[in-house]
Design an enzyme around this catalytic site. Sequence first.
Site, short mmCIF file in Angstrom:
data_model
loop_
_atom_site.label_atom_id
_atom_site.label_comp_id
_atom_site.label_asym_id
_atom_site.label_seq_id
_atom_site.Cartn_x
_atom_site.Cartn_y
_atom_site.Cartn_z
N LYS A 116 0.81 -1.22 0.00
CA LYS A 116 0.00 0.00 0.00
C LYS A 116 0.84 1.27 0.00
CE LYS A 116 -3.42 -2.87 0.42
NZ LYS A 116 -3.99 -3.45 -0.79
N GLU A 200 -1.62 7.48 7.60
CA GLU A 200 -2.31 8.50 6.82
C GLU A 200 -3.35 9.20 7.68
OE1 GLU A 200 -3.85 6.13 3.61
OE2 GLU A 200 -5.73 5.70 4.66
N LYS A 201 -3.68 10.41 7.28
CA LYS A 201 -4.68 11.19 8.00
C LYS A 201 -6.05 10.55 7.81
CE LYS A 201 -6.34 15.91 8.71
NZ LYS A 201 -6.09 15.83 10.15
N HIS A 208 -17.00 5.63 0.69
CA HIS A 208 -16.05 4.69 0.09
C HIS A 208 -16.54 4.39 -1.32
CE1 HIS A 208 -13.45 0.85 0.66
NE2 HIS A 208 -13.62 1.08 -0.63
N LYS A 237 -17.16 -4.52 3.90
CA LYS A 237 -18.36 -4.09 3.19
C LYS A 237 -19.49 -5.11 3.40
CE LYS A 237 -15.13 -2.54 -0.35
NZ LYS A 237 -14.54 -2.89 -1.66
N GLU A 288 -6.56 2.59 -2.44
CA GLU A 288 -5.81 1.41 -2.82
C GLU A 288 -6.35 0.87 -4.13
OE1 GLU A 288 -6.40 -1.39 0.35
OE2 GLU A 288 -8.45 -1.85 -0.23
N ARG A 292 -7.85 -7.73 -8.64
CA ARG A 292 -8.66 -8.94 -8.81
C ARG A 292 -10.10 -8.53 -9.05
NH1 ARG A 292 -11.34 -8.36 -4.12
NH2 ARG A 292 -10.17 -7.66 -2.29
N VAL A 295 -15.84 -8.88 -4.77
CA VAL A 295 -17.07 -9.55 -4.33
C VAL A 295 -18.29 -8.88 -4.96
CG1 VAL A 295 -18.52 -10.09 -2.32
CG2 VAL A 295 -16.02 -10.26 -2.15
N ARG A 338 -24.68 -8.72 1.18
CA ARG A 338 -23.92 -9.94 1.44
C ARG A 338 -24.61 -10.72 2.56
NH1 ARG A 338 -17.47 -8.41 1.09
NH2 ARG A 338 -17.63 -6.81 -0.54
#
Length: 448
Positions: A116, A200-201, A208, A237, A288, A292, A295, A338
Amino acid sequence: MFNKVLIANRGEIAVRIIRTLRDMGIVSVAVYSEEDKSSLHVQLADEAICIGPAKSKDSYLNIVNILSAATISGVDAIHPGFGFLSENPRFAKMCEECKIKFIGPSHSVIDMMGDKSKAKELMSQNKIPIIPGSDGAVKDVIEAKKIADEIGYPVLLKAASGGGGKGMRIANSSDEIKKAFEGAAMEAKSSFGDDRLYLEKVILNPKHIEFQILADEYGNVIHLGERDCSIQRRNQKIIEEAPSPVIDKSLRDEMGKTAVRAAKAVGYKNAGTIEFLLDKDGSYYFMEMNTRVQVEHPITEMVTGIDIIKEQIKIAAGERLSHEQKDIRISGHSIECRVNAEDPYRNFAPTPGNIIGLHIPSGIGVRVDSFIYQGCKVSPHYDSMVAKLIVHGRDRAEAMSRMKRALGEFIIDGIKTNIDYHFNIMDIENYKSGDYDTGFINTYMGVD
């Protein structure tokens, strides 16, 4: 095009991939643990090979056994799905060395984006907005405190090789830095074998937002719009929707172009996701890249009509992208819940067991991706997600109405699930209005 593909995964994503392979006329090879010998993906695949005992480290994370199965069965390619080895650069490299196509980006890109701190550094060099923080990993508590004092609190200490909410701690003041650093480092070492952290702040109460991208081997990169993944519990999530209820066309175009630039900066190929945090004033920051399939990819499929798994396979086989950016149209609205084998009233404890009764919802605009069937066993050895309930409507109001109807029809007897928990979320005014952020669960459901 490939003749035979091995799926290095289990559960609903293995079933999902097998179905697309069958649509494409490609022979599918399932791998399974001894625990999963009766699993649906084993029954649906054209061929199936046992690769070890129940524990993931002895089966689905066993690179040697998986590559042995691939060699014995004579496959052309391996699809890793998500989780397990999907973001393991060593596995991708070994596939390449065995002359088996890894359906995903190169091992070097996975390695670069998996770190990251390196990913943030690369994005900064390419003028992609990043969250203020450390330049790479912080070496110790003293350095972490120095940076935090400069950028201001609260700050987030985060595993450099992390993901899935592991190895993360917030410090709200200088007094909390030492405890947060040690806790994050310990969890990062346990989860990823790497205790390096970056800092990070904290962006307070952000959205998101992630953008699905597709990139072929000829330098063509497009995005398929955004997904709003702000409904999270413990950084995991649980509900996603597309498009986001707070992003207009202008911001979508801007963020989409930024996501494409980010993918091009790393020389990306195949399907991937660029994740951003969006603050209250409309500023967004790179968080980030997931190298891949996600989900939550089905909601993008529902609003674009594009089979992302099929595109992954075609790209890996050397074909050019089937679409240009101008071809992409967002139609209607889609939501995914989910469904997990867990008890929300016992601190979300996993609830493995046998499913003795099952009714899966259906009807216009309803899709269920799952591996469960009546009489099957939900194992305690793997992730608790048993199904993804996905709906599509002409607009967000219709999608929400359809989701409530589908949740009401979804019956799983024999184990406890979070279906009622999802139903309750649908009734909260801030969810219905789209006025929610990553703090929603803690604020309205009494748990973070």
